[in-house]
Enzyme design. Structure first.
Site, PDB file in Angstrom:
ATOM      1  N   LYS A  25      32.555  39.128  -5.452  1.00  0.00           N
ATOM      2  CA  LYS A  25      34.043  38.215  -5.092  1.00  0.00           C
ATOM      3  C   LYS A  25      34.675  38.436  -6.156  1.00  0.00           C
ATOM      4  CE  LYS A  25      35.692  34.832  -1.888  1.00  0.00           C
ATOM      5  NZ  LYS A  25      35.431  35.027  -0.781  1.00  0.00           N
TER       6      LYS A  25
ATOM      7  N   ALA B 218      34.314  24.177   7.752  1.00  0.00           N
ATOM      8  CA  ALA B 218      34.894  25.716   7.121  1.00  0.00           C
ATOM      9  C   ALA B 218      34.616  26.349   5.943  1.00  0.00           C
ATOM     10  CB  ALA B 218      35.463  26.037   8.377  1.00  0.00           C
ATOM     11  N   ALA B 219      35.055  25.094   5.097  1.00  0.00           N
ATOM     12  CA  ALA B 219      34.708  25.440   3.805  1.00  0.00           C
ATOM     13  C   ALA B 219      34.432  25.788   2.881  1.00  0.00           C
ATOM     14  CB  ALA B 219      35.342  24.200   3.168  1.00  0.00           C
ATOM     15  N   ASN B 220      33.766  26.560   2.248  1.00  0.00           N
ATOM     16  CA  ASN B 220      32.813  27.330   1.107  1.00  0.00           C
ATOM     17  C   ASN B 220      32.948  26.291  -0.285  1.00  0.00           C
ATOM     18  OD1 ASN B 220      32.431  29.685   2.045  1.00  0.00           O
ATOM     19  ND2 ASN B 220      34.317  30.111   1.450  1.00  0.00           N
TER      20      ASN B 220
HETATM   21  P1  NAD Z   1      43.828  26.939   4.698  1.00  0.00           P
HETATM   22  O1  NAD Z   1      44.750  27.525   4.040  1.00  0.00           O
HETATM   23  O2  NAD Z   1      44.447  27.848   5.977  1.00  0.00           O
HETATM   24  O3  NAD Z   1      43.926  25.892   5.586  1.00  0.00           O
HETATM   25  C1  NAD Z   1      43.335  24.625   4.207  1.00  0.00           C
HETATM   26  C2  NAD Z   1      43.522  23.214   5.032  1.00  0.00           C
HETATM   27  O4  NAD Z   1      43.929  22.561   4.131  1.00  0.00           O
HETATM   28  C3  NAD Z   1      45.692  23.488   4.734  1.00  0.00           C
HETATM   29  O5  NAD Z   1      46.236  23.234   5.499  1.00  0.00           O
HETATM   30  C4  NAD Z   1      45.879  21.866   3.428  1.00  0.00           C
HETATM   31  O6  NAD Z   1      47.068  21.778   3.160  1.00  0.00           O
HETATM   32  C5  NAD Z   1      44.463  21.383   3.331  1.00  0.00           C
HETATM   33  N1  NAD Z   1      43.818  20.534   3.078  1.00  0.00           N
HETATM   34  C6  NAD Z   1      43.614  20.839   0.997  1.00  0.00           C
HETATM   35  N2  NAD Z   1      43.294  19.420   0.563  1.00  0.00           N
HETATM   36  C7  NAD Z   1      42.990  18.887   1.030  1.00  0.00           C
HETATM   37  C8  NAD Z   1      42.513  17.594   1.542  1.00  0.00           C
HETATM   38  N3  NAD Z   1      42.368  17.065   0.358  1.00  0.00           N
HETATM   39  N4  NAD Z   1      42.395  16.800   2.377  1.00  0.00           N
HETATM   40  C9  NAD Z   1      42.304  17.480   3.102  1.00  0.00           C
HETATM   41  N5  NAD Z   1      43.312  18.203   3.814  1.00  0.00           N
HETATM   42  C10 NAD Z   1      43.433  19.766   3.517  1.00  0.00           C
HETATM   43  O7  NAD Z   1      42.575  27.480   4.718  1.00  0.00           O
HETATM   44  P2  NAD Z   1      41.453  28.220   6.157  1.00  0.00           P
HETATM   45  O8  NAD Z   1      41.629  29.675   6.285  1.00  0.00           O
HETATM   46  O9  NAD Z   1      41.710  27.709   6.753  1.00  0.00           O
HETATM   47  O10 NAD Z   1      40.556  27.822   5.386  1.00  0.00           O
HETATM   48  C11 NAD Z   1      39.168  26.934   6.268  1.00  0.00           C
HETATM   49  C12 NAD Z   1      38.080  26.392   4.950  1.00  0.00           C
HETATM   50  O11 NAD Z   1      37.519  27.355   5.099  1.00  0.00           O
HETATM   51  C13 NAD Z   1      38.135  27.196   2.803  1.00  0.00           C
HETATM   52  O12 NAD Z   1      37.702  26.713   2.227  1.00  0.00           O
HETATM   53  C14 NAD Z   1      37.917  28.681   3.597  1.00  0.00           C
HETATM   54  O13 NAD Z   1      37.508  29.004   1.875  1.00  0.00           O
HETATM   55  C15 NAD Z   1      37.069  28.523   4.262  1.00  0.00           C
HETATM   56  N6  NAD Z   1      36.752  29.486   4.675  1.00  0.00           N
HETATM   57  C16 NAD Z   1      37.723  29.972   5.718  1.00  0.00           C
HETATM   58  C17 NAD Z   1      37.788  31.996   6.783  1.00  0.00           C
HETATM   59  C18 NAD Z   1      38.689  32.127   7.015  1.00  0.00           C
HETATM   60  O14 NAD Z   1      38.194  32.774   8.009  1.00  0.00           O
HETATM   61  N7  NAD Z   1      39.657  32.072   7.376  1.00  0.00           N
HETATM   62  C19 NAD Z   1      36.501  31.556   6.134  1.00  0.00           C
HETATM   63  C20 NAD Z   1      35.250  31.150   5.993  1.00  0.00           C
HETATM   64  C21 NAD Z   1      35.104  30.068   5.047  1.00  0.00           C
END
Ligand code: NAD
Length: 351
Positions: free
Chosen positions: A80, A256-258
């Site tokens: 990473k 989904a969150a890491n």
């Molecule tokens: P993103 O930034 O598009 O969406 C995350 C959303 O969470 C944002 O809209 C943000 O405003 C909101 N948010 C932040 N803090 C918050 C809180 N306290 N309460 C409610 N909402 C809150 O990111 P994403 O691509 O949708 O990814 C979401 C999670 O999944 C992340 O943790 C990311 O690391 C993980 N993830 C994503 C992918 C991918 O393909 N995008 C793959 C594996 C893991």
């Protein structure tokens, strides 16, 4: 600050630090393990409070990539990169080029990809300086979050089947975060007949999910305590902690969150409380599966049908082993992943 003594060091093979005075780049690349293949993982840009926070993040994320790729059946190791800075304010072309030089200086020991705070356009700039970018030209525009959302959906389906013996019709799901993944996940859940509520700190994301998908909006500070069967953390990591646990009424946590668990002991605590937890790196592997197979020329539809759809079956196996042994699901997943990435490879046997 000692790197070797860091609580999250976990036998990393390499940690590289970069400072580029001209562009202002401050970045760290961590390579956890490359037994299965080249260490691969996204490049995150985030305004870390200090370098200790950045180091902790990159170590935890890089280790997670090793486990994620192993259990997803990918021939990849874990790595990473983090850039210390605010993507909205500090991201410049010269900074991204310097990041490309940094990645290139490792001679292919680490292959980079998109992550939070970086997008396909940023990766294209990084790729001007290095070939070690996982989705190459022509593939850089593809959005892996479609596959991530599908994998999480399949995981939730498997968890609900395991816990309640039903499909998703009428099942209540609370989404913390309605961004790239959360929004797409909400669409799949609604199409399967689930009752979906959600929250986001960004009002535009809430409005979109309510208007387009019929998601019921909840205040973001209250989403963990929603009276639902399934809680799906889809925002940032660390939302499941000792403090938040008492507010959670869902008996399935699958999102989904890491790094959803703020501390490793939460895995055992969830198990003791009878909450079925889908280990984050297993359920959210759709994105890395997408990036890997797209880089080999496969289309999204094919790779999702062949590989992402298997995430549900993998989780069912973890749930069954956990029920049979009484051990927490995260511990079961870790041991399964270690058996894969620590096994001797053909190349070791030949040597
Ligand atoms: P993103 O930034 O598009 O969406 C995350 C959303 O969470 C944002 O809209 C943000 O405003 C909101 N948010 C932040 N803090 C918050 C809180 N306290 N309460 C409610 N909402 C809150 O990111 P994403 O691509 O949708 O990814 C979401 C999670 O999944 C992340 O943790 C990311 O690391 C993980 N993830 C994503 C992918 C991918 O393909 N995008 C793959 C594996 C893991």
């Amino acid at each position: 600050m000692s790197v070797y003594q860091h609580p999250d060091f976990d036998q990393h093979q390499m940690v590289a630090f970069k400072q580029d005075r001209a562009s202002g780049l401050q970045a760290i690349i961590a390579v956890h393990d490359n037994n299965l293949g080249t260490a691969t993982g996204g490049c995150r840009m985030y305004p870390y409070a200090n370098e200790a926070a950045a180091l902790t993040d990159v170590l935890r994320l890089s280790r997670g990539m090793t486990y994620k790729s192993a259990l997803a059946g990918l021939p990849l190791g874990g790595g990473k990169a983090v850039i210390i800075g605010d993507p909205a304010r500090d991201k410049t072309r010269s900074l991204l080029l310097a990041m490309g030089d940094f990645v290139d200086s490792l001679n292919g020991k680490y292959v980079t990809a998109q992550d939070s705070g970086t997008d396909a356009g940023d990766l294209a700039v990084i790729a001007e300086r290095t070939s070690h970018v996982s989705a190459r030209a022509g593939n850089l525009g593809a959005d892996p979050s479609i596959s991530t959302a599908l994998g999480v959906f399949e995981g939730i389906r498997a968890a609900v089947k395991f816990r309640f013996g039903t499909d998703l019709q009428g099942v209540g799901v609370a989404l913390q975060g309605l961004g790239n993944v959360g929004y797409r996940l909400a669409r799949l859940l609604r199409a399967a007949g689930a009752e979906v509520c959600g929250a986001d700190v960004r009002q535009d994301n809430v409005d979109r999910a309510v208007a387009e998908l019929g998601v019921v909006a909840r205040p973001w500070r209250e989403i963990l305590s929603a009276g639902v069967e399934v809680l799906a953390p889809c925002a940032l990591g660390g939302s499941i902690c000792a403090e938040s646990l008492d507010r959670i009424s869902a008996t399935v946590i699958a999102g989904a969150a890491n790094n959803q668990l703020a501390t490793p002991d939460m895995d055992a605590t969830l198990c003791e409380r009878g909450i079925l937890y889908a280990p984050d790196y297993v359920i959210n592997a759709g994105g890395i599966i997408d990036v890997h197979y797209r880089g080999r020329g496969m289309t999204g539809a094919v790779l999702r049908r062949r590989y992402v759809a298997r995430i549900g079956a993998r989780l069912s196996e973890i749930f069954s082993r956990s029920a049979a042994t009484g051990k927490p699901t995260g511990e079961i997943a870790d041991r399964m992943a270690e058996a894969i990435f620590r096994a001797p490879q053909e190349s070791d046997r030949a040597a």
